[in-house]
Scaffold this motif. Structure first.
Motif, PDB file in Angstrom:
ATOM      1  N   MET A 247      19.211  -5.121   9.460  1.00 24.54           N
ATOM      2  CA  MET A 247      18.073  -4.612   8.945  1.00 24.54           C
ATOM      3  C   MET A 247      17.114  -5.629   8.477  1.00 24.54           C
ATOM      4  N   LYS A 248      17.588  -6.615   7.893  1.00 26.00           N
ATOM      5  CA  LYS A 248      16.579  -7.937   7.535  1.00 26.00           C
ATOM      6  C   LYS A 248      15.923  -8.323   9.031  1.00 26.00           C
ATOM      7  N   GLU A 249      16.563  -8.302  10.100  1.00 26.47           N
ATOM      8  CA  GLU A 249      15.944  -8.827  11.058  1.00 26.47           C
ATOM      9  C   GLU A 249      15.136  -7.726  11.823  1.00 26.47           C
ATOM     10  N   SER A 250      15.181  -6.847  11.536  1.00 25.36           N
ATOM     11  CA  SER A 250      14.799  -5.443  12.349  1.00 25.36           C
ATOM     12  C   SER A 250      12.929  -5.633  11.982  1.00 25.36           C
ATOM     13  N   ILE A 251      12.494  -4.917  12.991  1.00 29.41           N
ATOM     14  CA  ILE A 251      10.873  -4.878  12.938  1.00 29.41           C
ATOM     15  C   ILE A 251      10.322  -3.615  12.610  1.00 29.41           C
ATOM     16  N   ILE A 252       9.184  -3.481  11.798  1.00 26.38           N
ATOM     17  CA  ILE A 252       8.580  -2.259  11.479  1.00 26.38           C
ATOM     18  C   ILE A 252       7.154  -2.544  11.779  1.00 26.38           C
ATOM     19  N   ARG A 253       6.494  -1.739  12.253  1.00 23.91           N
ATOM     20  CA  ARG A 253       5.106  -1.876  12.718  1.00 23.91           C
ATOM     21  C   ARG A 253       4.369  -1.183  11.763  1.00 23.91           C
ATOM     22  N   LEU A 254       3.217  -1.573  11.272  1.00 23.46           N
ATOM     23  CA  LEU A 254       2.414  -1.154   9.981  1.00 23.46           C
ATOM     24  C   LEU A 254       0.964  -1.300  10.573  1.00 23.46           C
ATOM     25  N   PRO A 255       0.172  -0.409   9.960  1.00 20.40           N
ATOM     26  CA  PRO A 255      -1.323  -0.488  10.113  1.00 20.40           C
ATOM     27  C   PRO A 255      -1.882  -1.715   9.094  1.00 20.40           C
ATOM     28  N   VAL A 256      -2.676  -2.423   9.927  1.00 19.49           N
ATOM     29  CA  VAL A 256      -3.173  -3.675   9.264  1.00 19.49           C
ATOM     30  C   VAL A 256      -4.591  -3.615   8.647  1.00 19.49           C
ATOM     31  N   ASP A 257      -4.801  -4.365   7.774  1.00 20.85           N
ATOM     32  CA  ASP A 257      -6.212  -4.567   7.353  1.00 20.85           C
ATOM     33  C   ASP A 257      -6.932  -5.494   7.909  1.00 20.85           C
ATOM     34  N   ALA A 258      -8.028  -6.066   7.524  1.00 23.62           N
ATOM     35  CA  ALA A 258      -8.785  -7.307   8.216  1.00 23.62           C
ATOM     36  C   ALA A 258      -8.134  -8.548   8.020  1.00 23.62           C
ATOM     37  N   ALA A 259      -7.185  -8.730   7.208  1.00 18.20           N
ATOM     38  CA  ALA A 259      -6.502 -10.041   7.133  1.00 18.20           C
ATOM     39  C   ALA A 259      -5.191 -10.029   7.611  1.00 18.20           C
ATOM     40  N   GLY A 260      -4.993  -8.930   8.456  1.00 19.69           N
ATOM     41  CA  GLY A 260      -3.816  -8.670   8.801  1.00 19.69           C
ATOM     42  C   GLY A 260      -2.494  -8.552   8.199  1.00 19.69           C
ATOM     43  N   GLU A 261      -2.981  -8.176   6.884  1.00 22.47           N
ATOM     44  CA  GLU A 261      -1.904  -7.573   5.965  1.00 22.47           C
ATOM     45  C   GLU A 261      -1.585  -5.935   6.076  1.00 22.47           C
ATOM     46  N   PRO A 262      -0.503  -5.522   5.591  1.00 22.00           N
ATOM     47  CA  PRO A 262      -0.235  -4.088   5.621  1.00 22.00           C
ATOM     48  C   PRO A 262      -1.308  -3.341   4.908  1.00 22.00           C
ATOM     49  N   ASP A 263      -1.905  -2.466   5.651  1.00 24.39           N
ATOM     50  CA  ASP A 263      -2.987  -1.729   4.989  1.00 24.39           C
ATOM     51  C   ASP A 263      -2.495  -0.537   4.292  1.00 24.39           C
ATOM     52  N   LEU A 264      -2.357  -0.943   2.793  1.00 23.69           N
ATOM     53  CA  LEU A 264      -1.739  -0.121   1.808  1.00 23.69           C
ATOM     54  C   LEU A 264      -2.761   1.011   1.712  1.00 23.69           C
ATOM     55  N   ALA A 265      -4.136   0.670   1.734  1.00 22.08           N
ATOM     56  CA  ALA A 265      -5.022   1.803   1.214  1.00 22.08           C
ATOM     57  C   ALA A 265      -5.046   2.898   2.415  1.00 22.08           C
ATOM     58  N   PHE A 266      -4.965   2.244   3.738  1.00 25.79           N
ATOM     59  CA  PHE A 266      -5.164   3.394   4.902  1.00 25.79           C
ATOM     60  C   PHE A 266      -3.550   4.187   4.675  1.00 25.79           C
ATOM     61  N   MET A 267      -2.439   3.556   4.406  1.00 26.31           N
ATOM     62  CA  MET A 267      -1.319   4.549   4.168  1.00 26.31           C
ATOM     63  C   MET A 267      -1.584   5.376   3.158  1.00 26.31           C
ATOM     64  N   GLU A 268      -1.907   5.019   2.071  1.00 22.05           N
ATOM     65  CA  GLU A 268      -2.036   5.993   1.057  1.00 22.05           C
ATOM     66  C   GLU A 268      -2.847   6.977   1.196  1.00 22.05           C
ATOM     67  N   GLY A 269      -4.032   6.968   1.757  1.00 25.09           N
ATOM     68  CA  GLY A 269      -5.126   7.739   2.131  1.00 25.09           C
ATOM     69  C   GLY A 269      -4.799   8.884   3.109  1.00 25.09           C
ATOM     70  N   TYR A 270      -3.610   8.138   4.041  1.00 24.78           N
ATOM     71  CA  TYR A 270      -3.081   9.240   5.005  1.00 24.78           C
ATOM     72  C   TYR A 270      -2.132  10.248   4.529  1.00 24.78           C
ATOM     73  N   VAL A 271      -1.505   9.592   3.844  1.00 25.17           N
ATOM     74  CA  VAL A 271      -0.380  10.702   3.058  1.00 25.17           C
ATOM     75  C   VAL A 271      -1.397  11.429   1.987  1.00 25.17           C
ATOM     76  N   LYS A 272      -2.165  11.198   1.478  1.00 27.42           N
ATOM     77  CA  LYS A 272      -2.930  12.038   0.370  1.00 27.42           C
ATOM     78  C   LYS A 272      -3.605  13.225   1.143  1.00 27.42           C
ATOM     79  N   SER A 273      -3.983  12.915   2.338  1.00 27.08           N
ATOM     80  CA  SER A 273      -4.694  13.951   3.333  1.00 27.08           C
ATOM     81  C   SER A 273      -3.901  14.802   3.814  1.00 27.08           C
TER      82      SER A 273
END
Length: 280
Positions: A247-273
């Protein structure tokens, strides 16, 4: 048999009278034998479904109570023994024997449960633009610990096992929690890949990996990530477990923000919608 027993919607049929709303449908055979529902609208049914109509005036709560009483007899039947002949002889409580709490049940307690937190339209998903991350770059991953049956005394600590329902809760035990709230549990054995957000401290079994986020993860972000983790279960099996090292070596693909970091705001907004997000 789910969805209140409804398998399709049809146009009115000439020369065939529909059953009125408020009648009860009861399956007489098949995998759903004795699944019993009160029907909220006029309906038709096939030959393997009985229509039950109360002979005395009943409240909706009382009708639902009788539906449960009938359904509780499912264990008496199987593929070779259907209920088409014996349904009329099944014993149920008389009206006078209905518990007092039945009419006290609030039938509107889940009204609005299908609403979203946000009225903003659900944003589009564009996985092609997402970025891969190693699990150990996002989480500190810790293994659960075995708790023997002899030590499983009843208590208040949620015991998380490798199961695929009930948020992973198998039972409540007296042992002190061995993991913190605000984490994600993932089964690496048993129901491999089942992922749940844990909002309270808990005991994780030795079939569970616990993901401690290295970022600010609220319940909405966690729900988004859990859904992605579950999509990976096809990669694993009894002979290829999702153990800690893998699991440590596994890969998960996530939406990213302009800085290339996980886009937490998008994920939160998507679920809230999403529908039902208000019930999270």
């Amino acid at each position: 048999m789910g969805h209140n027993g409804i398998s399709a919607y049809v146009a009115p049929i000439d020369d065939l009278e529909s059953a009125p709303a408020g009648d009860i449908s009861c399956a007489l055979g098949g995998n759903g034998v004795l699944t019993t529902f009160i029907q909220e609208a006029e309906f038709y049914c096939g030959r393997d479904v009985a229509i039950l109509r109360p002979k005395v005036a009943l409240t909706k709560q009382q009708v639902l109570f009788y539906c449960l009483c009938i359904k509780s007899n499912r264990f008496r039947y199987n593929y070779g023994r259907q209920a088409n002949k014996t349904l009329p002889t099944l014993p149920v409580p008389t009206v006078d024997e209905i518990p007092l709490w039945v009419n006290a049940v609030d039938l509107n307690q889940i009204m609005g449960a299908d609403a979203g937190v946000s009225c903003t339209p659900t944003p589009p998903i564009a996985p092609d633009s997402w970025k891969p991350f190693r699990y150990d770059a996002l989480f500190d991953i810790k293994k659960g610990q075995r708790l023997t049956k002899s030590a499983m005394e009843e208590g208040e600590t949620p015991f998380i096992g490798a199961i695929d329902s009930g948020n992973g809760y198998r039972q409540y035990v007296s042992a002190a929690p061995n993991h913190e709230a605000g984490t994600i549990t993932v089964s690496y054995n048993g129901s491999v890949g089942e992922a749940f957000y844990q909002s309270a401290p808990f005991w994780a079994s030795d079939d569970i990996n616990v993901l401690y986020p290295k970022f600010d993860m609220n319940v909405y972000v966690a729900m988004f990530i859990c859904a992605l983790i579950r999509r990976e279960k096809f990669r694993f099996s009894y002979g290829r477990k999702w153990h800690l090292g893998r699991m440590k070596e596994s890969i998960i693909r996530l939406p990213v923000d302009a800085a290339g970091e996980p886009d937490l705001a998008f994920m939160e907004g998507y679920v809230k919608s999403l529908p039902y997000s208000k019930s999270i």
